[in-house]
Scaffold this motif. Sequence first.
Motif, PDB file in Angstrom:
ATOM      1  N   PHE A 140       0.839  -1.207   0.000  1.00  0.00           N
ATOM      2  CA  PHE A 140       0.000   0.000   0.000  1.00  0.00           C
ATOM      3  C   PHE A 140       0.873   1.255   0.000  1.00  0.00           C
ATOM      4  O   PHE A 140       0.685   2.173  -0.799  1.00  0.00           O
ATOM      5  N   ASN A 141       1.851   1.305   0.906  1.00  0.00           N
ATOM      6  CA  ASN A 141       2.711   2.483   0.991  1.00  0.00           C
ATOM      7  C   ASN A 141       3.621   2.639  -0.226  1.00  0.00           C
ATOM      8  O   ASN A 141       3.821   3.742  -0.716  1.00  0.00           O
ATOM      9  N   ILE A 142       4.175   1.525  -0.715  1.00  0.00           N
ATOM     10  CA  ILE A 142       5.092   1.618  -1.861  1.00  0.00           C
ATOM     11  C   ILE A 142       4.333   2.039  -3.120  1.00  0.00           C
ATOM     12  O   ILE A 142       4.868   2.772  -3.959  1.00  0.00           O
ATOM     13  N   ASN A 143       3.084   1.620  -3.262  1.00  0.00           N
ATOM     14  CA  ASN A 143       2.287   2.036  -4.433  1.00  0.00           C
ATOM     15  C   ASN A 143       2.078   3.544  -4.442  1.00  0.00           C
ATOM     16  O   ASN A 143       2.163   4.185  -5.492  1.00  0.00           O
ATOM     17  N   SER A 144       1.798   4.101  -3.278  1.00  0.00           N
ATOM     18  CA  SER A 144       1.632   5.562  -3.184  1.00  0.00           C
ATOM     19  C   SER A 144       2.945   6.267  -3.518  1.00  0.00           C
ATOM     20  O   SER A 144       2.959   7.294  -4.203  1.00  0.00           O
ATOM     21  N   TYR A 145       4.043   5.716  -3.032  1.00  0.00           N
ATOM     22  CA  TYR A 145       5.368   6.300  -3.289  1.00  0.00           C
ATOM     23  C   TYR A 145       5.699   6.249  -4.785  1.00  0.00           C
ATOM     24  O   TYR A 145       6.158   7.227  -5.376  1.00  0.00           O
ATOM     25  N   LEU A 146       5.443   5.103  -5.399  1.00  0.00           N
ATOM     26  CA  LEU A 146       5.719   4.966  -6.832  1.00  0.00           C
ATOM     27  C   LEU A 146       4.861   5.917  -7.667  1.00  0.00           C
ATOM     28  O   LEU A 146       5.333   6.472  -8.663  1.00  0.00           O
ATOM     29  N   ALA A 147       3.626   6.114  -7.250  1.00  0.00           N
ATOM     30  CA  ALA A 147       2.753   7.070  -7.959  1.00  0.00           C
ATOM     31  C   ALA A 147       3.353   8.475  -7.885  1.00  0.00           C
ATOM     32  O   ALA A 147       3.345   9.223  -8.868  1.00  0.00           O
ATOM     33  N   PHE A 148       3.877   8.836  -6.717  1.00  0.00           N
ATOM     34  CA  PHE A 148       4.524  10.142  -6.563  1.00  0.00           C
ATOM     35  C   PHE A 148       5.752  10.248  -7.464  1.00  0.00           C
ATOM     36  O   PHE A 148       5.966  11.254  -8.143  1.00  0.00           O
ATOM     37  N   LEU A 149       6.572   9.193  -7.497  1.00  0.00           N
ATOM     38  CA  LEU A 149       7.782   9.219  -8.324  1.00  0.00           C
ATOM     39  C   LEU A 149       7.445   9.349  -9.808  1.00  0.00           C
ATOM     40  O   LEU A 149       8.142  10.053 -10.548  1.00  0.00           O
ATOM     41  N   ARG A 150       6.369   8.689 -10.249  1.00  0.00           N
ATOM     42  CA  ARG A 150       5.951   8.812 -11.650  1.00  0.00           C
ATOM     43  C   ARG A 150       5.539  10.242 -11.961  1.00  0.00           C
ATOM     44  O   ARG A 150       5.902  10.796 -12.986  1.00  0.00           O
ATOM     45  N   LEU A 151       4.769  10.857 -11.061  1.00  0.00           N
ATOM     46  CA  LEU A 151       4.352  12.248 -11.274  1.00  0.00           C
ATOM     47  C   LEU A 151       5.554  13.181 -11.280  1.00  0.00           C
ATOM     48  O   LEU A 151       5.623  14.108 -12.087  1.00  0.00           O
ATOM     49  N   ASP A 152       6.491  12.931 -10.385  1.00  0.00           N
ATOM     50  CA  ASP A 152       7.687  13.762 -10.308  1.00  0.00           C
ATOM     51  C   ASP A 152       8.488  13.659 -11.604  1.00  0.00           C
ATOM     52  O   ASP A 152       8.974  14.640 -12.142  1.00  0.00           O
ATOM     53  N   ARG A 153       8.599  12.453 -12.148  1.00  0.00           N
ATOM     54  CA  ARG A 153       9.341  12.242 -13.375  1.00  0.00           C
ATOM     55  C   ARG A 153       8.633  12.894 -14.572  1.00  0.00           C
ATOM     56  O   ARG A 153       9.264  13.474 -15.442  1.00  0.00           O
ATOM     57  N   GLU A 154       7.299  12.810 -14.605  1.00  0.00           N
ATOM     58  CA  GLU A 154       6.539  13.426 -15.690  1.00  0.00           C
ATOM     59  C   GLU A 154       6.684  14.939 -15.685  1.00  0.00           C
ATOM     60  O   GLU A 154       6.595  15.577 -16.727  1.00  0.00           O
TER      61      GLU A 154
END
Length: 200
Positions: free
Chosen positions: A184-198
């Motif tokens: 649950f926590n890692i999915n939220s983190y990965l979503a943030f990293l994708r947005l940051d990269r975009e």
Amino acid sequence: MKKLILLVIILAPIFLFGQKIKTDPMIAEKWKEIDRLNSIGNFEQTAPIVKEIKAYAKKNNDAPMLIRAILAESQFLRINTMQKDFFSKVEKHFQENINETNGVQKSLLYGFYAQFLGSNSAYYSEGDNKFLTSDEKTKNKIIDSIFQKSIENKDLLLKESIDKWLPLFADTTNVSLTPTLYHFNINSYLAFLRLDREAI
């Protein structure tokens, strides 16, 4: 200012109690009343009810209910509060509760705190709030560091089945995608990293 509204959107699933989970009928009724009061914007009357639930959760060692109560408390922080001060109050609320918890609860609160900051990262305000006055790069570093704290207890989080925590979620349709709290926590983190990269 509109970004502050995202707090409600992000945390909305938390406030809606999973109907499939058995809970004390008295507590379930209190949550329904909180949902009703929130829906009409009467946050002031939710405060004593949430405090009762929080005390009940502590007494009964009900960690999911305690986390839900902590998140619900953020709604009544808007009472008699200007929008610009609401962010700082919620941020302080997260920080205080993170300091008062440990283990899995602390990790979950770090995750929700990071999501809150992420939903407000485009908002800039002059003043003394370190986050709001920072540039985008600094904000992303702050958010990233908090997300990292949310997953640093990996072994402990992997042992926590999401099933125990279902009362936190209104929609459990895709629960199989997050079998543990670590997922649950890692999915939220990965979503943030994708947005940051975009954004680059």
